[in-house]
Write a protein that holds these residues in place. Structure first.
Motif, PDB file in Angstrom:
ATOM      1  N   ARG A  20       0.833  -1.210   0.000  1.00 46.62           N
ATOM      2  CA  ARG A  20       0.000   0.000   0.000  1.00 46.62           C
ATOM      3  C   ARG A  20       0.868   1.261   0.000  1.00 46.62           C
ATOM      4  O   ARG A  20       0.599   2.216  -0.736  1.00 46.62           O
ATOM      5  CB  ARG A  20      -0.907  -0.013   1.228  1.00 46.62           C
ATOM      6  CG  ARG A  20      -1.948   1.091   1.255  1.00 46.62           C
ATOM      7  CD  ARG A  20      -2.744   1.028   2.549  1.00 46.62           C
ATOM      8  NE  ARG A  20      -3.327  -0.296   2.737  1.00 46.62           N
ATOM      9  CZ  ARG A  20      -3.750  -0.749   3.919  1.00 46.62           C
ATOM     10  NH1 ARG A  20      -3.624  -0.002   5.002  1.00 46.62           N
ATOM     11  NH2 ARG A  20      -4.277  -1.939   4.001  1.00 46.62           N
ATOM     12  N   PHE A  23       2.563   1.915  -3.392  1.00 47.19           N
ATOM     13  CA  PHE A  23       1.700   2.490  -4.424  1.00 47.19           C
ATOM     14  C   PHE A  23       1.242   3.910  -4.093  1.00 47.19           C
ATOM     15  O   PHE A  23       0.643   4.573  -4.934  1.00 47.19           O
ATOM     16  CB  PHE A  23       0.512   1.573  -4.691  1.00 47.19           C
ATOM     17  CG  PHE A  23       0.889   0.348  -5.483  1.00 47.19           C
ATOM     18  CD1 PHE A  23       1.285   0.463  -6.807  1.00 47.19           C
ATOM     19  CD2 PHE A  23       0.896  -0.908  -4.896  1.00 47.19           C
ATOM     20  CE1 PHE A  23       1.656  -0.647  -7.537  1.00 47.19           C
ATOM     21  CE2 PHE A  23       1.272  -2.020  -5.610  1.00 47.19           C
ATOM     22  CZ  PHE A  23       1.653  -1.903  -6.946  1.00 47.19           C
ATOM     23  N   LYS A  24       1.534   4.375  -2.869  1.00 46.41           N
ATOM     24  CA  LYS A  24       1.319   5.796  -2.575  1.00 46.41           C
ATOM     25  C   LYS A  24       2.349   6.664  -3.289  1.00 46.41           C
ATOM     26  O   LYS A  24       2.049   7.766  -3.728  1.00 46.41           O
ATOM     27  CB  LYS A  24       1.425   6.030  -1.056  1.00 46.41           C
ATOM     28  CG  LYS A  24       0.204   5.638  -0.257  1.00 46.41           C
ATOM     29  CD  LYS A  24       0.405   5.997   1.211  1.00 46.41           C
ATOM     30  CE  LYS A  24      -0.802   5.639   2.055  1.00 46.41           C
ATOM     31  NZ  LYS A  24      -0.573   5.973   3.489  1.00 46.41           N
ATOM     32  N   PRO A  26       4.836   5.361  -5.911  1.00 48.19           N
ATOM     33  CA  PRO A  26       5.516   4.318  -6.693  1.00 48.19           C
ATOM     34  C   PRO A  26       6.754   4.812  -7.426  1.00 48.19           C
ATOM     35  O   PRO A  26       7.776   4.110  -7.460  1.00 48.19           O
ATOM     36  CB  PRO A  26       4.435   3.845  -7.676  1.00 48.19           C
ATOM     37  CG  PRO A  26       3.458   4.985  -7.751  1.00 48.19           C
ATOM     38  CD  PRO A  26       3.473   5.619  -6.401  1.00 48.19           C
ATOM     39  N   MET A 238       8.933  -3.436  -3.329  1.00 45.38           N
ATOM     40  CA  MET A 238       7.847  -3.458  -2.345  1.00 45.38           C
ATOM     41  C   MET A 238       8.270  -4.181  -1.071  1.00 45.38           C
ATOM     42  O   MET A 238       7.879  -3.804   0.037  1.00 45.38           O
ATOM     43  CB  MET A 238       6.607  -4.110  -2.960  1.00 45.38           C
ATOM     44  CG  MET A 238       5.905  -3.228  -3.970  1.00 45.38           C
ATOM     45  SD  MET A 238       4.348  -3.930  -4.579  1.00 45.38           S
ATOM     46  CE  MET A 238       4.956  -4.982  -5.890  1.00 45.38           C
TER      47      MET A 238
END
Length: 262
Positions: A20, A23-24, A26, A238
């Protein structure tokens, strides 16, 4: 500083938080991860001392990725210089960080050297990227013995350093004390870290299978080869993003936890 115990299911939460948060931001977090890889690659190119130098830098640069994750959780855009935050936090923490790096480099070289003694360097050359693995090599008993020798020595080394850079920077601990509390925290939260590791392995396998299946659907086997490497790099980015959360939940936050250098 107080050690916090977490349930096994927290390992899954760490994986979700890593994804999460990635992807805030990326572009920033992927770019920083690629810079991290570039720094390690350039360091290894230094004649004679390249590998020890890269391993010495690894704890501090890993801290930079954790600090970048923290910035992203606060809604900020992490800048490239954050990778060097471990070297820009005052002389006391700098000495502790370099001590961590020297100890890690020594431990890594001992582990890879032990594997070299087992099979004459086959596993070591493959692991360090100097030789592509072959089916015959992978099936060799001496190669497998060397691989397990390295894993058996490197795993406790990894636990000693899992939280150590963060403990030096955010908790102000000296290097040896940080290593001690790191391995204690990892052992006390063993099941959460096990779930964490297994889920990341499952994510990696899932990405590989998805890319191979997509390539077969388009009747283009070469597509998988093109997409596999960048896909695995994004998974690795990630994974590194999620490391901060394993530290954050394992230790009580200090009164002040500066992200910017002192």
């Amino acid at each position: 500083m107080k050690l916090q115990l977490v349930p096994a299911r927290q390992g899954a939460a760490w994986v979700k938080l890593g994804m999460r948060t990635f992807f805030k931001q990326p572009l920033a977090l992927a770019g920083l991860f690629f810079m991290f890889l570039a720094l390690m690659s350039v360091a290894t190119m230094v004649p004679l001392i390249g590998l020890p130098l890269a391993m010495t830098l690894l704890p501090a640069i890993t801290l930079g990725l954790m600090a970048a994750t923290r910035e992203a959780t606060l809604g900020k855009f992490p800048m490239p210089l954050i990778l060097l935050i471990g070297f820009r936090s005052g002389p006391v923490k700098l000495r502790a960080m370099l001590t961590l790096g020297a100890i890690y480099a020594g431990g890594f070289l001992c582990a890879i050297g032990a594997s070299y003694l087992v099979d004459g360097g086959g596993f070591a050359r493959m692991y360090l990227g100097g030789q592509a693995p072959t089916a015959e090599m992978m099936g060799s008993g001496t190669f497998q013995a060397a691989m397990w020798t390295f894993i058996g020595l490197h795993l406790p080394l990894s636990l000693l350093f899992w939280h150590a850079p963060a403990l030096v920077y955010w908790q102000g601990l000296p290097a040896l004390k940080a290593m001690f509390f790191s391995i204690v925290a990892c052992l006390r939260n063993f099941w959460a870290l096990t779930v964490f590791a297994l889920l990341w392995m499952a994510v990696m396998v899932g990405v590989v299978m998805l890319l191979i299946t997509s390539a077969n659907l388009f009747n283009n086997p070469g597509l998988a080869n093109v997409l596999l490497f960048p896909g695995l790099l994004l998974v690795a980015a990630m994974f590194f993003t999620s490391l901060f959360f394993t530290y954050q939940d394992s230790f009580e936050a200090p009164t002040e936890a500066p992200v910017t250098p002192e």
